[in-house]
Each structure stands twice: as structure tokens, then as C-alpha cells.
Design a protein around this motif. Structure first.
Motif, short mmCIF file in Angstrom:
data_model
loop_
_atom_site.label_atom_id
_atom_site.label_comp_id
_atom_site.label_asym_id
_atom_site.label_seq_id
_atom_site.Cartn_x
_atom_site.Cartn_y
_atom_site.Cartn_z
N GLN A 58 0.83 -1.20 0.00
CA GLN A 58 0.00 0.00 0.00
C GLN A 58 0.87 1.26 0.00
OE1 GLN A 58 -2.59 -0.20 3.38
NE2 GLN A 58 -3.78 -1.90 2.55
N ASP A 59 0.26 2.36 -0.38
CA ASP A 59 0.94 3.66 -0.35
C ASP A 59 1.37 4.00 1.07
OD1 ASP A 59 0.16 3.73 -2.98
OD2 ASP A 59 -1.19 5.45 -2.77
N GLU A 60 2.55 4.61 1.19
CA GLU A 60 3.05 5.20 2.43
C GLU A 60 3.00 4.26 3.64
OE1 GLU A 60 0.87 8.87 2.91
OE2 GLU A 60 1.64 9.67 1.02
N ARG A 79 10.52 3.80 -12.93
CA ARG A 79 9.39 3.08 -12.32
C ARG A 79 9.75 2.59 -10.92
NH1 ARG A 79 7.42 -1.38 -16.32
NH2 ARG A 79 6.43 -2.08 -14.42
N ARG A 82 9.89 5.56 -8.45
CA ARG A 82 8.55 6.04 -8.13
C ARG A 82 7.84 5.08 -7.16
NH1 ARG A 82 8.22 7.20 -13.70
NH2 ARG A 82 6.77 5.46 -13.98
N GLU A 83 8.04 3.79 -7.33
CA GLU A 83 7.43 2.80 -6.44
C GLU A 83 8.02 2.89 -5.04
OE1 GLU A 83 4.79 -0.02 -7.00
OE2 GLU A 83 4.47 2.01 -7.78
N ARG A 85 9.27 5.51 -3.66
CA ARG A 85 8.72 6.75 -3.10
C ARG A 85 7.26 6.54 -2.66
NH1 ARG A 85 6.33 10.14 -1.09
NH2 ARG A 85 6.27 12.37 -1.47
N ARG A 86 6.48 5.85 -3.49
CA ARG A 86 5.06 5.64 -3.21
C ARG A 86 4.83 4.87 -1.91
NH1 ARG A 86 1.65 1.61 -3.53
NH2 ARG A 86 3.08 0.19 -4.60
N VAL A 87 5.65 3.86 -1.64
CA VAL A 87 5.41 3.02 -0.46
C VAL A 87 6.05 3.58 0.80
CG1 VAL A 87 5.12 0.94 -1.87
CG2 VAL A 87 7.37 1.46 -0.86
#
Length: 170
Positions: A58-60, A79, A82-83, A85-87
Motif C-alpha cells: 500500500q501507499d506510504e 518506475r 517512483r514505487e 517513493r510511493r510506499v
């Protein structure tokens, strides 16, 4: 040193191999992912067969995300960053370790005393019989100069706080 105290943190080790880094960090909650599970991955940490370019988390959800010697094995660096960073939660920490190109023997000295370059690191090259997560290659290695990594980190929304480099005397 770059990760600091993880005793209260949720840590993701992307490209975790056998879990050695999670063992060294001793986080409150440790999560490892790799392209396949290593035999002997510690049961005290959660493992997912996952690809850093498309994480199933999931995010963060992590305080710290680590990608150690992982980002050179595929062409889609953007990619993966970005992933990561997203998590990672806001004000969390993403730590990336890459191999300094000086580590690779790319040539040799000839009798005249000149250095003859034998491998062009500006293009991907294949390493045969290399083992990643129990899977034997060939794997393509994508050499990127440091500025490429730094610029892609910034484009992915990461803030660069420190760049550390050290030399191993061969």
C-alpha cells in the motif's frame, strides 16, 4: 549509518536476497521482497515475491525503504524509484546503494603502459551465470553514471539529503 536506528520502524528491503540487511537493521517490522524467495529467508520477517517496479504494498506504509545493489538489473529505473517513493511515508527515508563503476575491471594495462578499455559500460551488458535470488542468469546489467541516478531520484519526488561514496583499495 545511512538508515540509522530502525528499532521502531517498518522497513522494506527491496531486493532483499536472504534477508541479511533486515537482520542487521533489526527493525520493529521487517519486510523483504525479491524476484523469488531465497532458501533460508528468516521467518521473523515478512517476505513477498515482488518486483520493485510494481510493488504490491500500500501507499506510504514504510518508514524506511532500501534498494541495495538492485537498481542496475533492469531498464526501468524511473518506475522503481517512483514505487519506492510511493510506499514510503512522508518524511520517511529511501536508501539506495549502487555499485561504483570503478569496482568493475573494464580494461587492463598493456605492455606500452597504456590502459586498454575492454568493456563499454555506457551500454547494457549481459552477465551469464549470475545468481539472483536463487535464479541463475543471464541477467542484463544497466550501468548508469551517478548523475542519472540522482536526476531520476529527483524526478521520482525524492529529496536527496546525502550522497556517500567510498573507495575500496584493491
Amino acid at each position: 549509518r545511512l538508515v540509522a536506528d530502525c528499532s521502531t520502524a517498518r522497513v522494506l528491503d527491496a531486493g532483499c536476497a536472504d534477508g541479511w540487511l533486515l537482520d542487521a537493521l533489526s527493525p520493529r517490522a521487517g519486510f523483504g521482497c525479491d524476484i523469488c524467495r531465497y532458501e533460508g529467508f528468516p521467518s521473523r520477517w515478512e517476505f513477498r515475491e515482488d518486483d520493485v517496479r510494481n510493488l504490491s504494498y500500500q501507499d506510504e506504509c514504510f518508514d524506511v525503504a532500501v534498494a541495495s545493489l538492485l537498481l542496475m538489473w533492469f531498464p526501468e529505473l524511473d518506475r522503481a524509484l517512483r514505487e519506492l517513493r510511493r510506499v514510503t511515508r512522508p518524511n520517511g527515508c529511501v536508501v539506495i546503494a549502487i555499485m561504483n563503476p570503478y569496482f568493475y575491471r573494464t580494461g587492463q594495462a598493456c605492455d606500452a603502459g597504456d590502459f586498454v578499455i575492454e568493456r563499454d559500460l555506457s551500454r547494457p551488458f549481459v552477465i551469464r551465470n549470475h545468481r539472483i535470488a536463487g535464479t541463475v542468469g543471464p541477467f542484463a546489467y544497466y550501468y548508469r553514471p551517478l548523475p542519472t541516478y540522482l536526476n531520476e531520484c529527483i524526478r521520482a519526488g525524492l529529496t536527496i539529503e546525502e550522497v556517500a561514496d567510498w573507495h575500496v583499495d584493491m
